[in-house]
Design an enzyme around this catalytic site. Structure first.
Site, PDB file in Angstrom:
ATOM      1  N   ASN A 108       0.801  -1.218   0.000  1.00 26.37           N
ATOM      2  CA  ASN A 108       0.000   0.000   0.000  1.00 26.37           C
ATOM      3  C   ASN A 108       0.839   1.277   0.000  1.00 26.37           C
ATOM      4  O   ASN A 108       0.291   2.375   0.061  1.00 26.37           O
ATOM      5  CB  ASN A 108      -0.962   0.008   1.198  1.00 26.37           C
ATOM      6  CG  ASN A 108      -2.089  -0.991   1.015  1.00 26.37           C
ATOM      7  OD1 ASN A 108      -2.292  -1.525  -0.073  1.00 26.37           O
ATOM      8  ND2 ASN A 108      -2.817  -1.273   2.085  1.00 26.37           N
ATOM      9  N   CYS A 137     -10.089  -5.667  -6.811  1.00 27.62           N
ATOM     10  CA  CYS A 137     -10.635  -6.764  -6.009  1.00 27.62           C
ATOM     11  C   CYS A 137     -12.149  -6.626  -5.848  1.00 27.62           C
ATOM     12  O   CYS A 137     -12.689  -5.525  -5.781  1.00 27.62           O
ATOM     13  CB  CYS A 137      -9.974  -6.776  -4.629  1.00 27.62           C
ATOM     14  SG  CYS A 137      -8.277  -7.376  -4.647  1.00 27.62           S
TER      15      CYS A 137
END
Length: 441
Positions: A24, A121
């Site tokens: 991230n 996702c």
């Protein structure tokens, strides 16, 4: 070609794994290099799919990316940045949502940006509206075109006063990457303050940006005309660390996670201890292990930092299927993150999902028909089954459930896990997992 993982469960995972730079943070730090007028060096870079995607996208736009063959460090030189073809961007982006973050830096570097229709996702809508609205507030012109969105700023980006309706990490990063070289001052209220966001701010400050973070989730950026390069070591991936911690608990194992950092995982460590997990915290990592007794049920709510991170929730739910009693998990960050529980139920877990907010306070998903609360009753005996990976964290959760289950599981769609878990099959093998990988057409 796709891969199938055949797992024979019931073997405790024991040994050592190394966790490197955060998924991230690393791709966003790579994008930040576009803002500079000289090369940048990024260290502690993991070998994951998202890094490959951003490398390709940067190279398409004329950025030279060189990888040190020994250390894996990246040197990124943006001095020859250029426009890329829409078709090439679309082909290289795949289902990644990273391209949206290139917009601000590309506008500063070459005057325009194009992002293809985005995937990602399957855990919620994750709308890019936040990003587009942010760019519009900076003065960007957003145009929908066949296959994607074209963004430009004929007069350059201008500082703005922006308030986010929810502390979105991605939108906060968009503001940071756009505001550092925008003309004037930008004030962002309702910002996300996750460790990865703070590390991105550190990267930008090294480049010459002027950014201050207030205690009330307000970030103030004073735009500067030019930025230099950076030399930065990415912070460790706390999500991967927490996943291996849950794997140790689920399989009744003992795993030392080299690179796990206490400072960025405090909320997780408190919860892990409440469940009954054992840990030894060191300077170079954390040992996570099953203490041999019963695991405790708990009531848990996910939240933005410094709350319990949503990415920690799915692997921990697998551990809660083995606790003695009833646990409640209230998901407040992504509206559809419990889809992965269907496979766990087929394996024998006792999980019910609900539309109601089963937490201390109502959240933004209440009364909107999202299945965002779960009740888990344990302990449950898990049995191997066929599983198709739905998303990154859910996929890893399925893996550790299969590793703990009686019998054999066949797991497909495992390429998704490569997006955020570096060499995960090698790590599983090193921990003693019993599995085979085969390829199918």
């Amino acid at each position: 070609m796709s891969s199938v993982l055949t797992i024979r469960g019931g073997v405790p995972l024991t040994g050592r794994v190394t966790v490197r730079g955060a998924k991230n943070l690393v791709p966003k730090a790579m994008v930040a290099a576009l803002l500079g007028n000289e090369p940048s060096v990024l260290r502690n870079v993991p070998e994951i799919k998202d890094v490959e995607v951003v490398t390709s996208l940067l190279q398409l736009h004329g950025v030279t990316v060189e990888k040190d063959p020994i250390s894996g460090d990246l040197t990124l030189d943006p001095t020859n940045a250029k426009t890329a073809s829409h078709t090439a961007i679309d082909a290289h982006a795949g289902d990644s949502r990273i391209p949206i973050l290139l917009c601000g830096p590309l506008i500063h570097a070459i005057g325009e940006a194009f992002i293809p229709d985005l995937g990602g996702c399957k855990i919620g809508d994750r709308p890019i509206d936040y990003h587009l609205n942010v760019l519009r507030q900076f003065g960007a012109v957003v145009e929908k075109r066949p296959g994607g969105i074209h963004i430009s700023a004929p007069g350059g980006l201008k500082g703005a006063k922006i308030s986010l309706p929810y502390p979105s990490v991605g939108a906060t990063e968009q503001v940071l990457l756009s505001a550092t070289r925008a003309e004037g001052i930008t004030e962002l209220s309702g910002a996300a303050t996750e460790p990865e966001v703070v590390d991105l701010i550190a990267v930008l400050q090294k480049m010459g940006a002027i950014i201050s973070v207030q205690t009330d989730r307000t970030i103030r950026i004073e735009g500067v005309p030019d930025l230099g390069g950076y030399n930065h070591r990415a912070l460790s991936d706390r999500n991967e660390s927490a996943s291996w911690a849950s794997a140790a608990l689920v399989t009744r194992g003992d795993i030392f996670v080299e690179g796990a950092t206490q400072r960025d995982m405090m909320t997780f460590l408190n919860t892990y201890r409440k469940v009954g997990g054992g840990m030894d915290i060191g300077d170079d990592g954390i040992r996570f292990y099953h203490k041999g007794g019963k695991l405790n049920p708990l009531v848990l709510e996910t939240d933005v930092h410094p709350g319990f991170m949503t990415d920690w929730q799915q692997p921990l739910i697998v551990a809660l299927t083995q606790s003695e009693g009833v646990s409640i998990v209230h998901e407040t960050v992504y509206e559809n993150r419990f889809g992965f529980t269907e496979a766990l139920i087929r394996m024998g877990a006792n999980i019910q999902v609900h539309r109601e907010c089963l937490g201390s306070v109502p959240c933004r998903f209440g009364q909107r028909n999202f299945l965002h609360s779960a009740v888990i009753s344990g302990p449950a005996q898990l049995t191997g089954t066929d599983i198709d990976v739905p998303d990154l964290r859910g996929g890893f959760s399925h893996l550790i459930a299969a590793l703990a289950a009686n019998g054999t599981s066949r797991v497909t769609g495992i390429d998704i896990i490569n997006r955020g878990y570096e060499r995960f099959t090698e790590k599983l093998a090193g921990l003693g997992a019993d599995f085979d990988i085969t390829s199918t057409e």
